[in-house]
Write an enzyme that holds these catalytic residues in place. Structure first.
Site, PDB file in Angstrom:
ATOM      1  N   LYS A  71     -15.852  -1.496   2.507  1.00  0.00           N
ATOM      2  CA  LYS A  71     -15.018  -1.910   1.299  1.00  0.00           C
ATOM      3  C   LYS A  71     -16.166  -2.751   0.137  1.00  0.00           C
ATOM      4  CE  LYS A  71     -10.793  -3.353   3.618  1.00  0.00           C
ATOM      5  NZ  LYS A  71      -9.935  -4.403   4.286  1.00  0.00           N
TER       6      LYS A  71
ATOM      7  N   GLU B 239       0.855  -1.326   0.006  1.00  0.00           N
ATOM      8  CA  GLU B 239       0.021  -0.014  -0.132  1.00  0.00           C
ATOM      9  C   GLU B 239       0.862   1.261   0.135  1.00  0.00           C
ATOM     10  OE1 GLU B 239      -3.196  -0.374   3.102  1.00  0.00           O
ATOM     11  OE2 GLU B 239      -4.046  -2.256   2.167  1.00  0.00           O
TER      12      GLU B 239
END
Length: 431
Positions: free
Chosen positions: A340, A205
């Site tokens: 999500k 990330e």
């Protein structure tokens, strides 16, 4: 004129070099929408199923040609002729076609790709940016970013147990300023790590992924970087953790194992003690997945002990599922939900989970996955629902920065009507 005339899916690559699905939806008017589906590394047991081919001779079994075929030859036939503006009807039709609890027939990746591409096509047809199409006239709050600047756990090949160490520039006056502060701290952190002789390679990330002496040392170097960048911890910048503790939990023993701690094995009560000590020592405002998804007693203990002081976020716990969230609300577990899109698999169900959380006084954090693409839908979603917070990685890697850049564009477009609440996004915590 918003009638769907064609739907087409293809296999593309995500930020980890793994295949994922991209979908395009075409309307009678010529309007068009495209969406790409993300993929997670640490996933909840009750997430909607991401359909993979399993052919080890192709992309190591991770191909998505079956999901692509499901879009092109099953879903398309069913949806062509429907109005793209009927988002709920379209999503419902796909759920009926699939007929399973976890979308294991068509695949959540197939269903989500279509769901999001339909919304984008309908927004273009309406002449509106996606955030305004989904959220209406009141969509104007820019989110406070959770910026993952040190990666560990399943997101990095290092010895750090906690998956994400994040900064939240809550003292900023606007999103653009928050982004600047985050970028400056990120660069300062690189200097701090280099000076200590640590590796400055980045994880999935975009955060740094060094081997450290302990999990707490990650907090120490971040605090040093905040000061070095000219900011004050606690006032200008808050800290947040994603422990991803389902990865650390032995279900049979009921024990958590943190390999980088002096006392490696911890009971749920000892984990809460561990967190409480960190919260008292550092300006930590948020802890995500502090307990394993199946350790509901541990979650209750953590919420009772820390729920008035910090944001306690359920990710693997709730998996963006309204049914599971409802149970958590009834039991008084957590005070925030991570959202999500691919955990549940349709835009409609995602919006339902957000609405349920807000009605219960839970905060909402819109989140990326560790396997991302250049798709920026979640930036628009964060503003559309006035979520107040977004989690989309570090300050490098285009797959992460693309979302931040989209938020800059939205803030610019909203101009004087844009809102940024900073510290005030934590409305359910006693200051």
């Amino acid at each position: 004129m918003s009638e769907i005339v064609d739907i087409y899916a293809r296999e593309i690559l995500d930020s980890r070099g793994n295949p994922t699905l991209e979908c395009e939806v075409f309307l009678e008017s010529g309007a068009f929408g495209r969406a790409a589906v993300p993929s997670g590394a640490s996933t909840g047991e009750r997430e909607a199923l991401e359909l993979r081919d399993g052919d080890k001779g192709r992309y190591l079994g991770k191909g998505v040609l079956q999901a692509v075929d499901n879009v092109n030859n099953r879903i398309a036939d069913e949806l062509i002729g429907m109005e793209a503006s009927d988002q709920v009807g379209i999503d419902q039709r796909m759920l009926e076609m699939d007929g399973t609890e976890f979308k294991s027939n068509l695949g959540a990746n197939a269903i989500l790709g279509v769901s999001l591409a339909v919304a984008k096509a309908a927004a273009e047809e309406a002449g509106l940016p996606l955030y305004k199409y989904i959220g209406g006239a009141n969509a104007r709050e820019l989110p406070l970013p959770m910026m993952n600047i040190i990666n560990g756990g399943a997101h990095a090949d290092n010895n750090v147990d906690i998956q994400e160490f994040m900064i939240m520039p809550a003292g900023a006056c606007c999103f653009a300023e928050a982004l600047r502060m985050g970028a400056e701290i990120f660069h300062a952190l690189k200097g701090v790590l280099k000076a200590k002789g640590y590796n400055t390679a980045v994880g999935d990330e975009g955060g740094f992924a060094p081997n450290l002496k302990s999990n707490e040392e990650a907090l120490e170097v971040i605090m040093e970087a905040i000061v070095k960048a000219g900011y004050k911890p606690g006032d200008d910048v808050l800290l947040a953790l994603d422990v991803a503790s389902s990865e650390l939990f032995d279900k049979e023993k009921g024990i958590y194992t943190l390999e980088n701690e002096a006392q490696k094995e911890k009971t749920p009560a000892q984990m809460v003690d561990f967190y409480e000590n960190l919260v008292n020592k550092y300006p930590i405002i948020s802890i995500e997945d502090g307990m394993a998804e199946n350790d509901w007693d541990g979650w209750k203990l953590m919420t009772d002990r820390l729920g008035k002081k910090i944001q306690i976020v359920g990710d693997d716990l709730f998996v963006t599922n309204p049914k599971i969230l409802k149970e958590g609300i009834q039991k008084g577990i957590a005070n925030s939900i991570l959202i999500k899109l691919n955990q549940i698999g349709t835009l409609t169900e995602t919006l339902e989970a957000i609405e349920m959380a807000k009605r219960a006084g839970y905060t909402t954090v819109i989140s990326h996955r560790s396997g991302e693409t250049e798709d920026t839908t979640l930036a628009d979603l964060a503003v559309a629902v006035n979520a107040g917070q977004i989690k989309t990685g570090s300050l490098c890697r285009t797959d992460r920065v693309a979302k931040y850049n989209q938020l800059l564009r939205i803030e610019d477009e909203l101009d004087t009507t844009a809102e940024f609440k900073g510290h005030n996004v934590f409305y359910n915590i006693k200051k």
